[in-house]
Enzyme design. Structure first.
Site, PDB file in Angstrom:
ATOM      1  N   HIS A   1       6.989  -2.030  -1.920  1.00 19.21           N
ATOM      2  CA  HIS A   1       7.730  -0.789  -1.652  1.00 19.21           C
ATOM      3  C   HIS A   1       9.223  -1.025  -1.388  1.00 19.21           C
ATOM      4  CE1 HIS A   1       3.706   0.594  -1.498  1.00 19.21           C
ATOM      5  NE2 HIS A   1       3.489   0.405  -0.214  1.00 19.21           N
TER       6      HIS A   1
ATOM      7  N   ARG B   1     -22.261   3.095  -5.926  1.00 25.37           N
ATOM      8  CA  ARG B   1     -23.166   1.950  -5.962  1.00 25.37           C
ATOM      9  C   ARG B   1     -24.632   2.364  -5.775  1.00 25.37           C
ATOM     10  NH1 ARG B   1     -22.067  -3.522  -5.496  1.00 25.37           N
ATOM     11  NH2 ARG B   1     -23.992  -4.597  -4.975  1.00 25.37           N
TER      12      ARG B   1
ATOM     13  N   LYS C   1       5.112  -2.107  11.737  1.00 23.93           N
ATOM     14  CA  LYS C   1       4.108  -1.204  12.302  1.00 23.93           C
ATOM     15  C   LYS C   1       4.347  -1.121  13.806  1.00 23.93           C
ATOM     16  CE  LYS C   1       0.829  -1.585   8.704  1.00 23.93           C
ATOM     17  NZ  LYS C   1       0.959  -0.317   7.986  1.00 23.93           N
TER      18      LYS C   1
ATOM     19  N   HIS D   1       2.820   3.490  -4.703  1.00 18.51           N
ATOM     20  CA  HIS D   1       2.860   4.932  -4.417  1.00 18.51           C
ATOM     21  C   HIS D   1       4.237   5.388  -3.933  1.00 18.51           C
ATOM     22  CE1 HIS D   1       2.064   3.795  -0.220  1.00 18.51           C
ATOM     23  NE2 HIS D   1       2.453   5.005   0.116  1.00 18.51           N
TER      24      HIS D   1
ATOM     25  N   ASP E   1       2.622  -6.923   2.394  1.00 19.11           N
ATOM     26  CA  ASP E   1       2.088  -5.555   2.365  1.00 19.11           C
ATOM     27  C   ASP E   1       3.165  -4.522   2.010  1.00 19.11           C
ATOM     28  OD1 ASP E   1       0.025  -3.598   2.884  1.00 19.11           O
ATOM     29  OD2 ASP E   1       1.045  -3.112   4.757  1.00 19.11           O
TER      30      ASP E   1
ATOM     31  N   LYS F   1       6.824   9.190  -4.597  1.00 20.38           N
ATOM     32  CA  LYS F   1       7.337  10.113  -3.577  1.00 20.38           C
ATOM     33  C   LYS F   1       8.520  10.879  -4.149  1.00 20.38           C
ATOM     34  CE  LYS F   1       5.965   7.248   0.350  1.00 20.38           C
ATOM     35  NZ  LYS F   1       5.149   7.970   1.302  1.00 20.38           N
TER      36      LYS F   1
END
Ligand code: BG6
Length: 495
Positions: A249, A54, A349, A187, A244, A191
């Site tokens: 996933h 930027r 988490k 992602h 999330d 793996k």
């Protein structure tokens, strides 16, 4: 997924344009992945990495910034002068405001300036709010046009925050790119241990006859993290663990375990089968959400002898937040193969450790023939350890050495690789695949929408009833988690 051979093919020259070149994802994942690809000759020598920044001063300092990131995340590159010099020659910073149309013309000129093939990979490492304006402007200056070379777009999750916004995003991207040009990254699919699921299932004939409701009691998919939400409170407050982690996933892992053999291992073959699984997942009714879905939020606790704060005390989190940081679900797939077999998913988490795995628990042997020796027979279990210590294990019952016929559990254990430090990172695999034009490990638009349909009833039921329960950080003391699996052979696996 380079299907041709284990000797990797080098992709054609390309310009890799990273929007958001000073961001966290770029520094932590993209640059280290690109640097390692350079090291292994997986980027053609005429390629360029065009970083969109930027501010002017960021442009001037980009090389130093990249050096500093690599020092942290890929020291093997910067500690080797030849590698660093070669890699840094590929870096081309350019100043640009994503909302300024004239910037795209300058970008187009830079691309046209290339001496080599005019292939361009656009990587959106930017907040989703910029996806639309950036795609529109790229299209306006015909940078999406494939006349002179291929043009591919990589975008990161979140793909919307619910079904409507995901549809909207898909429609918007499809007005500027063709579906075949869009690479939606999850992602987890990059793996190594996750790709191995495909190899395990479709290269070994021994398990296929057992891979169904007749022999499998249930499946457990766990993705546990010990970290909290770190600096991502703003994003996480609007997301929570269901959006999330589960929508993407965990459902992807479920789909890989449950899918039928594809017509071929290709983008179309694999994605067609995964979507069939997603379509067959039973949609929970509001009543079922009460008994088949558990959510909770971490409170304060002790992790590795250090006190850690509760979620509500994290930065950018409301003190009365009801966002879930843990989810456990009992899901069913309504098809012939899986009818009646529960798939238990859990993720969260601030759990005691970082461990991801898939466990297939087989049915109990029909009869215990060894009762007279007071031996118990445990159900067989096949476990794919996704991270850490990637590998597989199969638990069996065997005779204990000695004069009597006592049984004991025996574990057949195989690490995935002898030296896992050499395994490519997910982003290396995925970026390499984009350069080769292989979309097998990426999500198609309809797949993303289908996954939203699976979680929508849960989101809606939870919206009606806001209350989330707490669990002490770094423990598995999650209210309701055990009840979810009650009655199933062996309960949750102890990790
Ligand atoms: C991301 C989530 O997609 O995956 C993060 O947004 C999570 O919240 C991360 O921490 C987990 O990925 P990994 O590869 O560390 O298991």
């Amino acid at each position: 997924m380079n299907s041709a051979s284990s000797i990797a093919t080098q992709p054609e020259d390309a310009d890799i344009v990273i929007f958001g070149a000073s961001g966290d994802l770029t520094n932590r994942k993209l640059l280290p992945a690109l640097a390692h690809m350079y090291r292994w000759n997986l980027i053609a020598p005429g390629s360029r990495i065009i970083g969109v920044l930027r501010e002017k001063h960021e442009v001037r300092g980009w090389n130093e910034q990249v050096h500093a990131s690599l020092l942290k995340y890929a020291p093997d590159i910067v500690n080797n002068n030849t590698l660093w010099n070669g890699f840094s020659r590929m870096l081309h910073p350019i100043q640009g405001d994503l909302e300024d149309e004239s910037f795209y013309q300058r970008l187009s000129d830079v691309v046209e300036d290339s001496n080599t093939a005019m292939n361009v990979l656009f990587y959106f490492a930017i907040p989703p709010a910029y996806y639309h304006v950036t795609s529109r402007n790229l299209h306006a200056v015909r940078l999406t046009d494939e006349e002179k070379g291929w043009r591919r777009l990589v975008i990161e999750k979140p793909f919307g925050m619910d079904l409507d916004s995901a549809r909207h995003l898909n429609r918007c991207l499809l007005s500027y790119f063709d579906e075949a040009q869009i690479y939606r990254i999850d992602h987890y699919l990059g793996k190594e241990s996750v790709q191995n699921l495909l190899a395990f299932r479709f290269a070994n004939a021994v398990f296929e006859p057992l891979w169904n409701r007749n022999y499998i009691d249930h499946v457990q998919i766990t993705v546990a993290e010990s970290i909290g939400i770190e600096y991502r409170g703003g994003y996480y407050e609007k997301s929570g663990a269901l959006r999330d982690m589960v929508q993407n996933h965990l459902l992807q892992l479920l789909a890989l375990v449950a899918m039928e053999p594809p017509a071929e291992i290709s983008a179309t073959g694999v994605r067609n089968e995964k979507i069939q699984v997603l379509q067959s997942i039973h949609r929970m009714t509001p009543e079922e959400v009460k008994t088949h879905a558990v959510r909770a939020q971490y409170g304060a606790g002790m992790l590795d002898d250090e006190p850690v704060k509760g979620y509500r005390w994290e930065k950018d989190v409301a003190r009365d937040s009801n966002t879930e940081t843990f989810v456990a679900l009992k899901m069913y797939i309504d098809n012939w193969r899986w009818q009646g077999v529960p798939f238990f998913l859990r993720t969260g988490k601030r759990l005691p450790s970082r461990v991801s795995e898939i466990a297939i628990r087989f049915r109990q042997a029909p009869l215990n023939m060894f009762k007279h020796t007071a031996s118990t027979i445990e159900p067989n279990e096949l476990v794919f350890r996704l991270q850490p210590n990637e590998g597989m294990s199969l638990s069996l019952n065997a005779k204990q050495p000695g004069l009597t016929m006592h049984l004991h559990p025996l574990q057949l254990d195989a690490p995935y690789a002898e030296d896992s430090s050499n395994m490519p990172e997910a982003y290396e695999t995925l970026l390499y695949d984009v350069l080769l034009g292989d979309a097998t490990l990426f999500n198609r638009g309809d797949e993303v929408e289908e996954a939203w349909k699976v979680v929508t009833p849960i989101m809606e039921a939870w919206q009606e009833n806001h209350k989330v329960t707490l669990y002490p950080a770094a423990t598995w003391d999650i209210p309701g988690m055990d009840e979810l699996i009650a009655g199933h052979e062996g309960g949750w696996r102890q990790l």
